[in-house]
Design an enzyme around this catalytic site. Structure first.
Site, PDB file in Angstrom:
ATOM      1  N   GLU A   1      -3.365   8.650  -2.074  1.00 30.30           N
ATOM      2  CA  GLU A   1      -2.527   7.456  -1.908  1.00 30.30           C
ATOM      3  C   GLU A   1      -1.667   7.168  -3.124  1.00 30.30           C
ATOM      4  O   GLU A   1      -1.374   6.023  -3.434  1.00 30.30           O
ATOM      5  CB  GLU A   1      -3.400   6.228  -1.584  1.00 30.30           C
ATOM      6  N   GLU A   2      -1.278   8.228  -3.833  1.00 33.16           N
ATOM      7  CA  GLU A   2      -0.535   8.003  -5.070  1.00 33.16           C
ATOM      8  C   GLU A   2       0.835   8.668  -5.085  1.00 33.16           C
ATOM      9  O   GLU A   2       1.790   8.100  -5.611  1.00 33.16           O
ATOM     10  CB  GLU A   2      -1.354   8.530  -6.257  1.00 33.16           C
TER      11      GLU A   2
ATOM     12  N   TRP B   1       0.843  -1.196   0.000  1.00 36.70           N
ATOM     13  CA  TRP B   1       0.000   0.000   0.000  1.00 36.70           C
ATOM     14  C   TRP B   1       0.876   1.242   0.000  1.00 36.70           C
ATOM     15  O   TRP B   1       2.074   1.150   0.296  1.00 36.70           O
ATOM     16  CB  TRP B   1      -0.939   0.002   1.222  1.00 36.70           C
TER      17      TRP B   1
ATOM     18  N   GLU C   1     -18.774   6.800  -5.012  1.00 37.75           N
ATOM     19  CA  GLU C   1     -17.569   7.621  -4.952  1.00 37.75           C
ATOM     20  C   GLU C   1     -17.515   8.605  -6.117  1.00 37.75           C
ATOM     21  O   GLU C   1     -17.206   9.778  -5.952  1.00 37.75           O
ATOM     22  CB  GLU C   1     -16.334   6.706  -4.996  1.00 37.75           C
TER      23      GLU C   1
ATOM     24  N   ASP D   1       0.085  11.075  -0.280  1.00 37.43           N
ATOM     25  CA  ASP D   1      -0.989  12.073  -0.205  1.00 37.43           C
ATOM     26  C   ASP D   1      -2.331  11.397   0.054  1.00 37.43           C
ATOM     27  O   ASP D   1      -2.422  10.177   0.114  1.00 37.43           O
ATOM     28  CB  ASP D   1      -1.025  12.876  -1.503  1.00 37.43           C
TER      29      ASP D   1
END
Ligand SMILES: *[C@@H]1O[C@H](CO)[C@@H](O)[C@H](O)[C@H]1NC(C)=O
Ligand SMILES: *[C@@H]1O[C@H](CO)[C@@H](O)[C@H](O)[C@H]1NC(C)=O
Ligand SMILES: *[C@@H]1O[C@H](CO)[C@@H](O)[C@H](O)[C@H]1NC(C)=O
Ligand SMILES: *[C@@H]1O[C@H](CO)[C@@H](O)[C@H](O)[C@H]1NC(C)=O
Ligand SMILES: *[C@@H]1O[C@H](CO)[C@@H](O)[C@H](O)[C@H]1NC(C)=O
Length: 617
Positions: A209-210, A150, A430, A206
């Site tokens: 998550e990238e 992750w 989303e 961030d």
């Protein structure tokens, strides 16, 4: 049921003409006003949030008490985890709702804080409590570590969670429960603040998550948490020296994200920097007592407004659903233009955030009674008011009131976009399709619902408490980077005293109605001959006798919206349990699945009607 027969019988001309035209999708809810939609959607959103929280949430059976599941979706995508960031933002909203008088939420808040104390001790791939483990972004819903690959660590979880818990601790203090704030909540908060003080100057992933680097959203959340953590510590007579020493340094660092024309969302990565990251950070750090301060990027500041225009404009040309929208009107907003996740689509929470920031600015202009247009913010103002000129405008000026009216309309435009692409069930996923607005990606995203609620409240000038911006906006002349080593200690919560229960205060300013007209909506696809009824625990709902159930009407049923509804007059203050049932032509009755639905009819000044949206289950 047979749609064409009903159409012929339809007594409401507008509905019939809509049903008969080519305009099929989303036709129904467009007939309500934005206010009506927000009212009903707000009621639905709060329930939808609770449905995603363990242990009793209807959609997340198996989740531990107090755990916020990001979405019930277990595949394509699998969001059946708890993210510290999402959970904190959701609970910040629930704590504000509690403080505003929804006292039923107190047990949930206690369960949340207890669960966070436990999660802090779960050792995980980012570390243990004292070795960086608080930066772990997500856990399984049974509070065990997620060990797969992750983007970790993520430094925004601890400050956001500290803010949610501090907001509740401040309520405890204000209501005479200083001991509980100090002995139960503070130890959990203190670990998160220790983490912020130690890691704010380290890189991490961030919020999307990238990107590994430094992120505006993370830094601005860190600044707020340190400031209000320091203020709370002083009130409680405990130490948060890293709050005092690090907050000015974080504020100093925060200035470097400003390019001169917009916020650069991340250092690291190879994007333009225009990213909803910045708007989300700004609404998180909105302080209702603040002026239009650039240093803390307040919503009415020149920086925030200039950035708002640059970020939202970046989505105008890339989404087909935005292509025919004039440049002075709101558009669908996503994360950032270069996004490829799910093909790079607009997000509900991003579109809500664009509206929310403007309502915050309106609140601040209204409170301070003045508005400044600077070289930096001029492009924003020209966008909504073509004759805008650099200058200072007082509340009594014509320009001030015209601009207020135009910005309000512009902000409402963002909500109307999200509303247009929300299915009539009220469900918020989303994302929605940039091509035709269909919901996409994770269903029932908890954060989407929280984002709807915060935007709705700011629109009604319902604002959270201040976090201390007024005494924390001076930027040191030179930035330094000397993070404080953190002190961590296991916080164990064994229980919550029953004495914390709020005492309902002042009598309502107007008499609360004794009865409330409740419109029950059930989105249910039916076959010819089938009918939908509601049956429940009170006489008005047939006292659980299916023979005495109330029939729902189908005159708004369409291919694009399988709407059944009935209005029932119910006693204010009563808790009702109910289910929908389906009766076929031969008299066979099919009940919805367990659990029973439950709703406490509000007894509140001014609330004489409300709508409960739902879908058959
Ligand atoms: C917790 O949940 C995960 C994911 O569902 C599962 O693999 C694990 O066995 C569970 N652990 C416990 C202790 O229940
Ligand atoms: C640490 O802080 C200094 C001073 O503000 C800044 O120049 C540097 O970029 C920061 N680094 C990180 C990773 O935050
Ligand atoms: C401005 O503030 C006043 C009182 O403080 C309030 O009554 C009014 O509704 C506010 N207007 C807006 C647009 O928020
Ligand atoms: C904003 O307000 C003014 C005055 O109410 C109006 O004439 C104008 O059309 C509005 N919109 C723009 C983009 O200026
Ligand atoms: C729903 O309510 C009925 C009537 O009170 C009760 O018999 C039933 O057990 C309830 N179902 C659940 C799952 O609690």
């Amino acid at each position: 049921m047979m749609y064409s027969v009903l159409k012929a019988l339809c007594a409401i001309p507008l509905l019939c003409s809509v049903a008969g035209s080519a305009k099929t999708s989303f036709a129904l809810q467009q007939e309500e006003t934005l206010d009506q939609w927000l009212e009903a959607e707000g009621t639905f959103a709060l329930q939808a949030i609770l449905d995603n929280i363990g242990p009793n949430g209807a959609k997340v059976r198996g989740a531990h008490a107090g755990i916020v599941v990001a979405s019930p979706s277990k595949s394509n995508p699998d969001y059946f985890y708890t993210w510290t960031r999402d959970a904190a933002l959701v609970f910040k909203q629930l704590v504000d709702t509690f403080i505003a008088g929804n006292y039923d939420l107190q047990d949930k808040i206690h369960e949340f804080i207890t669960a966070q104390a436990e999660l802090q001790t779960v050792s995980n791939p980012s570390g243990t409590l004292s070795t960086g483990g608080l930066g772990e972004p997500k856990f399984h819903v049974n509070q065990t570590a997620f060990t797969g690959d992750w983007g970790r660590p993520q430094h925004d979880g601890p400050p956001l969670r500290a803010t949610a818990m501090i907001t509740y601790a401040k309520w405890l203090v204000d209501n005479g429960h200083v001991d509980a704030a100090r002995s139960i909540v503070w130890p959990v908060v203190q670990n998160d603040l220790a983490y912020v003080g130690q890691y704010w100057n380290s890189t991490g992933f961030d919020l999307w998550e990238e990107v590994k680097g430094s992120s505006f959203f993370t830094a601005i959340a860190q600044h707020r948490a340190l400031v209000e953590g320091g203020n709370l510590a002083r009130q409680l007579g405990v130490d948060c020296s890293q709050c005092e020493s690090q907050a000015p340094q974080v504020l100093c660092f925060l200035q470097s994200f400003w390019s001169g024309t917009n916020i650069i969302a991340n250092f690291g990565g190879d994007r333009s920097g225009l990213d909803t990251n910045s708007i989300l950070g700004i609404i998180h750090n909105f302080d209702p007592e603040a002026d239009c301060d650039d240093n803390t990027f307040q919503p009415c500041s020149s920086r925030a407004l200039a950035n708002h225009k640059r970020v939202t404009d970046s989505f105008r040309s890339i989404y087909p659903i935005n292509s025919r929208i004039p440049s002075d009107q709101a558009v669908a907003v996503g994360r950032y233009a270069e996004d490829v996740y799910y093909g790079g689509q607009p997000w509900y929470l991003a579109t809500f955030a664009a509206a929310e920031m403007l309502y915050n600015a309106i609140y601040q202009w209204n409170r301070t009674g003045e508005m400044s247009i600077t070289d930096v913010s001029l492009p924003f103002f020209k966008g909504v008011y073509s004759s805008a000129q650099v200058g200072k405008y007082s509340a009594s000026s014509r320009a001030f009131s015209d601009i207020m009216a135009n910005v309000t309309k512009y902000a409402d435009g963002y909500l109307n976009i999200a509303r247009r692409y929300t299915p009539c069930s009220g469900a918020l996923a989303e994302q929605f399709s940039k091509a035709d607005g269909r919901p996409l990606s994770a269903s029932d995203l908890t954060w989407s619902y929280a984002a709807l609620l915060t935007a709705k409240e700011r629109r009604n000038a319902i604002v959270p408490g201040p976090w201390g911006q007024k005494s924390a906006h001076d930027v040191p002349t030179t930035c330094s980077a000397s993070p404080a080593p953190g002190r961590y200690q296991t916080a164990t919560i064994t229980g919550w005293p029953s004495t914390l229960t709020p005492v309902p205060t002042s009598p309502t300013p107007c008499p609360a109605p004794n009865r409330v007209k409740v419109t029950f909506q059930s989105i249910t696809e039916t076959k010819w001959g089938e009918n939908i009824f509601i049956v429940g625990s009170v006489a008005e709902l047939g006292s659980w006798n299916p023979e005495a159930a109330t029939p729902l009407r189908a005159d708004k049923y369409e291919d694009s919206c399988h709407m059944w509804y009935a209005q029932v007059d119910l006693p204010a203050g009563a808790r009702v349990e109910y289910k929908y049932i389906r009766k076929s032509g031969d008299g066979k009755v099919v009940w919805e699945s367990d659990p029973n639905r439950s709703y406490k009819i509000p007894k509140k000044c001014g609330v004489s009607s409300l709508t409960l949206k739902s879908s058959w289950r």
